[in-house]
Design a protein around this motif. Structure first.
Motif, PDB file in Angstrom:
ATOM      1  N   ARG A 214       0.824  -1.197   0.000  1.00  0.00           N
ATOM      2  CA  ARG A 214       0.000   0.000   0.000  1.00  0.00           C
ATOM      3  C   ARG A 214       0.870   1.265   0.000  1.00  0.00           C
ATOM      4  NH1 ARG A 214      -3.727  -1.027   4.390  1.00  0.00           N
ATOM      5  NH2 ARG A 214      -4.268  -2.840   3.150  1.00  0.00           N
ATOM      6  N   THR A 215       1.971   1.242   0.746  1.00  0.00           N
ATOM      7  CA  THR A 215       2.822   2.433   0.793  1.00  0.00           C
ATOM      8  C   THR A 215       3.737   2.510  -0.420  1.00  0.00           C
ATOM      9  OG1 THR A 215       4.281   1.165   2.214  1.00  0.00           O
ATOM     10  CG2 THR A 215       2.835   2.756   3.292  1.00  0.00           C
ATOM     11  N   GLU A 216       4.252   1.368  -0.855  1.00  0.00           N
ATOM     12  CA  GLU A 216       5.217   1.362  -1.953  1.00  0.00           C
ATOM     13  C   GLU A 216       4.552   1.627  -3.295  1.00  0.00           C
ATOM     14  OE1 GLU A 216       8.644   0.676  -1.791  1.00  0.00           O
ATOM     15  OE2 GLU A 216       8.392   0.857   0.377  1.00  0.00           O
ATOM     16  N   ASP A 217       3.338   1.125  -3.472  1.00  0.00           N
ATOM     17  CA  ASP A 217       2.740   1.121  -4.804  1.00  0.00           C
ATOM     18  C   ASP A 217       1.240   1.361  -4.681  1.00  0.00           C
ATOM     19  OD1 ASP A 217       2.232   0.776  -7.468  1.00  0.00           O
ATOM     20  OD2 ASP A 217       2.155  -1.407  -7.318  1.00  0.00           O
ATOM     21  N   PRO A 218       0.850   2.654  -4.471  1.00  0.00           N
ATOM     22  CA  PRO A 218      -0.562   2.943  -4.183  1.00  0.00           C
ATOM     23  C   PRO A 218      -1.512   2.557  -5.319  1.00  0.00           C
ATOM     24  CG  PRO A 218       0.846   4.861  -3.794  1.00  0.00           C
ATOM     25  CD  PRO A 218       1.674   3.847  -4.498  1.00  0.00           C
ATOM     26  N   THR A 219      -1.079   2.639  -6.581  1.00  0.00           N
ATOM     27  CA  THR A 219      -2.017   2.299  -7.660  1.00  0.00           C
ATOM     28  C   THR A 219      -2.267   0.794  -7.736  1.00  0.00           C
ATOM     29  OG1 THR A 219      -0.259   2.075  -9.282  1.00  0.00           O
ATOM     30  CG2 THR A 219      -1.261   4.252  -9.057  1.00  0.00           C
ATOM     31  N   GLY A 220      -1.296   0.011  -7.281  1.00  0.00           N
ATOM     32  CA  GLY A 220      -1.536  -1.424  -7.148  1.00  0.00           C
ATOM     33  C   GLY A 220      -1.236  -2.245  -8.385  1.00  0.00           C
ATOM     34  N   ARG A 221      -1.004  -1.606  -9.544  1.00  0.00           N
ATOM     35  CA  ARG A 221      -0.823  -2.425 -10.756  1.00  0.00           C
ATOM     36  C   ARG A 221       0.449  -3.253 -10.690  1.00  0.00           C
ATOM     37  NH1 ARG A 221      -2.719   1.507 -14.972  1.00  0.00           N
ATOM     38  NH2 ARG A 221      -4.946   1.334 -14.744  1.00  0.00           N
ATOM     39  N   TYR A 222       1.541  -2.544 -10.344  1.00  0.00           N
ATOM     40  CA  TYR A 222       2.821  -3.235 -10.283  1.00  0.00           C
ATOM     41  C   TYR A 222       2.792  -4.296  -9.191  1.00  0.00           C
ATOM     42  CZ  TYR A 222       7.847  -3.857 -10.029  1.00  0.00           C
ATOM     43  OH  TYR A 222       9.089  -4.391 -10.034  1.00  0.00           O
ATOM     44  N   ALA A 223       2.229  -3.912  -8.040  1.00  0.00           N
ATOM     45  CA  ALA A 223       2.155  -4.855  -6.915  1.00  0.00           C
ATOM     46  C   ALA A 223       1.370  -6.097  -7.308  1.00  0.00           C
ATOM     47  CB  ALA A 223       1.500  -4.177  -5.719  1.00  0.00           C
ATOM     48  N   PHE A 224       0.268  -5.884  -8.030  1.00  0.00           N
ATOM     49  CA  PHE A 224      -0.561  -7.016  -8.426  1.00  0.00           C
ATOM     50  C   PHE A 224       0.234  -7.977  -9.306  1.00  0.00           C
ATOM     51  CE2 PHE A 224      -3.297  -8.978 -11.589  1.00  0.00           C
ATOM     52  CZ  PHE A 224      -4.156  -9.662 -10.758  1.00  0.00           C
ATOM     53  N   ARG A 225       0.911  -7.401 -10.306  1.00  0.00           N
ATOM     54  CA  ARG A 225       1.603  -8.249 -11.270  1.00  0.00           C
ATOM     55  C   ARG A 225       2.825  -8.931 -10.659  1.00  0.00           C
ATOM     56  NH1 ARG A 225       4.773  -6.723 -15.488  1.00  0.00           N
ATOM     57  NH2 ARG A 225       4.487  -4.540 -14.947  1.00  0.00           N
ATOM     58  N   ARG A 226       3.544  -8.196  -9.795  1.00  0.00           N
ATOM     59  CA  ARG A 226       4.810  -8.716  -9.313  1.00  0.00           C
ATOM     60  C   ARG A 226       4.711  -9.439  -7.969  1.00  0.00           C
ATOM     61  NH1 ARG A 226       9.461  -7.368 -11.553  1.00  0.00           N
ATOM     62  NH2 ARG A 226       9.266  -7.180 -13.809  1.00  0.00           N
ATOM     63  N   VAL A 227       3.686  -9.168  -7.182  1.00  0.00           N
ATOM     64  CA  VAL A 227       3.619  -9.745  -5.839  1.00  0.00           C
ATOM     65  C   VAL A 227       2.377 -10.618  -5.647  1.00  0.00           C
ATOM     66  CG1 VAL A 227       3.621  -9.289  -3.374  1.00  0.00           C
ATOM     67  CG2 VAL A 227       4.874  -7.775  -4.930  1.00  0.00           C
ATOM     68  N   VAL A 228       1.196 -10.023  -5.874  1.00  0.00           N
ATOM     69  CA  VAL A 228      -0.043 -10.750  -5.574  1.00  0.00           C
ATOM     70  C   VAL A 228      -0.207 -11.959  -6.494  1.00  0.00           C
ATOM     71  CG1 VAL A 228      -2.541 -10.565  -5.431  1.00  0.00           C
ATOM     72  CG2 VAL A 228      -1.113  -8.661  -4.694  1.00  0.00           C
ATOM     73  N   LEU A 229      -0.017 -11.723  -7.786  1.00  0.00           N
ATOM     74  CA  LEU A 229      -0.239 -12.805  -8.747  1.00  0.00           C
ATOM     75  C   LEU A 229       0.708 -13.989  -8.522  1.00  0.00           C
ATOM     76  CD1 LEU A 229      -2.372 -13.134 -10.860  1.00  0.00           C
ATOM     77  CD2 LEU A 229      -0.775 -12.322 -12.586  1.00  0.00           C
ATOM     78  N   PRO A 230       2.036 -13.730  -8.347  1.00  0.00           N
ATOM     79  CA  PRO A 230       2.916 -14.875  -8.068  1.00  0.00           C
ATOM     80  C   PRO A 230       2.532 -15.622  -6.789  1.00  0.00           C
ATOM     81  CG  PRO A 230       4.206 -12.958  -8.660  1.00  0.00           C
ATOM     82  CD  PRO A 230       2.795 -12.492  -8.540  1.00  0.00           C
ATOM     83  N   MET A 231       2.072 -14.871  -5.768  1.00  0.00           N
ATOM     84  CA  MET A 231       1.691 -15.535  -4.526  1.00  0.00           C
ATOM     85  C   MET A 231       0.446 -16.391  -4.710  1.00  0.00           C
ATOM     86  SD  MET A 231       2.270 -12.827  -1.500  1.00  0.00           S
ATOM     87  CE  MET A 231       3.527 -13.192  -0.299  1.00  0.00           C
ATOM     88  N   LEU A 232      -0.454 -15.931  -5.572  1.00  0.00           N
ATOM     89  CA  LEU A 232      -1.691 -16.676  -5.784  1.00  0.00           C
ATOM     90  C   LEU A 232      -1.553 -17.739  -6.866  1.00  0.00           C
ATOM     91  CD1 LEU A 232      -4.624 -14.138  -5.618  1.00  0.00           C
ATOM     92  CD2 LEU A 232      -4.185 -16.058  -4.124  1.00  0.00           C
ATOM     93  N   ALA A 233      -0.418 -17.735  -7.573  1.00  0.00           N
ATOM     94  CA  ALA A 233      -0.300 -18.621  -8.731  1.00  0.00           C
ATOM     95  C   ALA A 233      -0.580 -20.089  -8.415  1.00  0.00           C
ATOM     96  CB  ALA A 233       1.083 -18.455  -9.364  1.00  0.00           C
TER      97      ALA A 233
END
Lengths: 316, 263
Positions: A214-233
């Motif tokens: 939330r602090t590093e990447d407020p728009t969430g796009r980069y976080a989604f692609r690089r963090v959330v998606l790999p974790m949910l893969a």
């Protein structure tokens, strides 16, 4: 069955038993050993799973008589007979289209539902009951509800279309739209169920990671692609495999809504196998199709199991 | 990441979702209980009950599903305990056997299963429907997982108190597997009461037929005879009990579903 033999051959207490091997005698469990407990359930699995697997594979290469009895070795003749049936090729094509559309739509809709409903079931009870009512009802009941909705003339769907000036439309009457109805019903029935798994996956992302994002990447796009998606893969892979398995197994909705029609446009492989075996008594092609389905269904099911053995949440 | 639920677009989306997933079922319930002349009626329901032996179907379903749950739980607890707490030659082979039961669905070996049940002269019986499902690999793995989590110290303390293995199993291990057993019960009951193809091919009269197969036959009949109100009412008979149960324990049941494969 073999385990029974082993237990009789080894009457001594089992090596490496409980943490403290007990010195006392006449303790029935340790005297008989784990084999005695395992004998009956293992024999049932051998009899109703292991032997049928071998038989399904072997039978597909046998020549089969009119009552399904083995009359000799046929090599690949059953498979040749199966692939020369036009209806099989049609069913195979229908199943590929149906499975691909169902799986993609189901996973996407499940993802959206999971985002919407939040992982803690914070939504109101009426909403939860309505979204997950298809999950708890049998596919047959869900298909009946859709049949009632789409029924020619009296169905609400046709009446609504009639009200806006579109008359005489019958979604179940055209091959393409009938297959589309089956896909939509599959998504309606299973997307909420798979959303539960994705919600569990989202919930398992640690709070610290979320706050950092939330602090590093407020728009969430980069976080989604690089963090959330790999974790949910791993979870998404599991859900996709399960959806594929369920879609290949589909027969209930075909039985209720279309019986494979119109013009064989909704004949799926499982329904075709049912017809070969229990309507046409066409044993040879049925044996070949059984072996093919056994291989594909077991592979899908095994893949989903392997995905789970990695626990899908390995970062915890 | 989760959108605030107060956002108007979110509210709109939730409303859309509720309508798409809830409305068709509500419409069927409405059609069942709404009289053509306006007002409330039980006439459709009574007609549906008269058109097919639904009471018999329901009893069959309860016996099949309940019997399977009992057998799968007993086998699952015993096998799970042995696999969780004992080492013996061939253990991995036997574990693999129970995994095989999960990996190969009955649908994948349907015709062979049918021939076995036919050979045992158990076609058209409730036992015949239950036979291939008596041992559940998912039950075995669920119990194994629950038993592994029991601290060894508890078992040792119980043994010092004079309990033998059976006593330790009943007093120390089983009580700690209750949550796993309940989660498995939800999974097993849901799977088996909705199962269609296997009971369809095994049964040919009402004596053993479960309610889902009976319901599919109403659908067939209504398409040929255009008895649509009967279709709605018969579907209502089947879904009302499960919807009532689900509405009364919504969150608990959803958590059990989410833990389906959580070993």
């Amino acid at each position: 069955m073999s385990t029974t033999v082993v237990s009789e051959a080894e009457p001594e207490p089992q090596p490496g038993g409980p943490a403290q091997p007990a010195p006392r005698r006449r303790r029935p469990f340790t005297v008989l050993g784990p084999y005695a407990v395992l004998a009956l359930p293992a024999a049932l699995v051998v009899g109703f799973v292991a032997i049928p697997i071998v038989q399904t594979a072997v039978r597909s290469f046998d020549l089969l008589g009119v009552r399904g009895q083995v009359t000799g070795f046929g090599g690949l003749s059953n498979y040749r007979a199966l692939f020369s049936q036009p209806l099989f090729l049609i069913s195979l094509k229908n199943t590929l289209v149906y499975a691909a559309a169902s799986v993609v739509l189901c996973v996407v809709v499940a993802w959206l539902l999971a985002q919407l409903l939040s992982a803690r079931f914070g939504a109101s009870r009426p909403l939860l009951v309505s979204v997950f009512s298809p999950t708890v009802m049998p596919m047959i009941a869900a298909a009946n509800i859709w049949l009632y909705f789409l029924a020619p003339r009296i169905g609400l769907f046709g009446q609504l279309l009639g009200a806006i000036g579109v008359h005489g439309s019958n979604l179940l009457g055209e091959p393409g739209s009938a297959l589309g109805v089956l896909v939509a019903l599959f998504v309606w029935k299973f997307a909420p169920y798979f959303a539960l798994f994705i919600m569990a996956g989202l919930q398992a992302i640690p709070q610290s990671v979320r706050e950092a994002l939330r602090t590093e990447d407020p728009t969430g796009r980069y976080a989604f692609r690089r963090v959330v998606l790999p974790m949910l893969a791993p979870m998404l892979a599991f859900v996709t495999t399960m959806a594929l398995l369920y879609s290949v197994e589909t027969i209930d909705s075909v039985y209720v809504l279309t019986q494979g029609g119109p013009n064989n446009g909704t004949s799926l492989v499982m329904y075709y196998l049912y017809q070969l075996g229990f309507n046409y008594f066409s044993w040879g092609p049925a044996a070949a199709l059984s072996a093919l389905l056994m291989a594909s269904l077991s592979t899908l099911s095994g893949l989903s199991l392997i995905g789970l053995e990695r626990r899908a949440f390995h970062w915890q | 990441m989760a959108v605030s639920r107060r956002h108007p677009l979110t509210v709109l989306a939730l409303g859309f979702v509720a309508v798409i997933w809830g409305f068709p079922t509500l419409w069927v319930l409405y059609a069942t209980f709404a009289s053509p002349r306006g007002g409330f009626t039980l006439g459709n329901l009574a007609e549906a009950f008269a058109s097919a032996p639904f009471a018999q179907y329901a009893v069959n379903t309860v016996l099949i599903v309940g019997g399977l749950l009992i057998m799968q739980t007993i086998f699952g607890a015993l096998v799970g305990f042995v696999l969780a707490r004992y080492d013996f030659p061939g253990k991995s082979l036997i574990t693999g056997l129970f995994l095989l039961q999960i990996v190969v669905p009955v649908y994948a070996i349907l015709i062979q299963e049918y021939e076995i049940v036919q050979g045992l002269h158990m076609l058209n019986t409730k036992t015949g429907i239950m036979l291939p499902y008596l041992v559940s690999g998912i039950a075995v793995l669920s119990f194994r997982q629950a038993f592994r989590a029991v601290p060894r110290e508890l078992e040792e303390a119980a043994r010092l108190d004079g309990y033998d293995t059976i006593g330790v199993f009943l007093r120390v291990y089983l009580p700690r597997a209750v949550p796993a057993a309940l989660a498995f019960a939800v999974i097993s009951v849901t799977y088996h009461w909705t199962d269609f193809l296997w009971p369809l091919i095994v049964t040919n009269t009402a004596s053993a037929r479960p309610i889902v197969v009976g319901l599919a036959m109403v659908a067939e009949a209504s398409e040929s005879g255009l008895q649509w109100n009967l279709l709605a009412a018969a579907t209502a008979i089947v879904i009302i009990p499960v919807l009532v149960v689900f509405a009364s324990g919504t969150r608990r049941i959803l958590s059990a579903f989410a833990s389906t494969f959580d070993w």
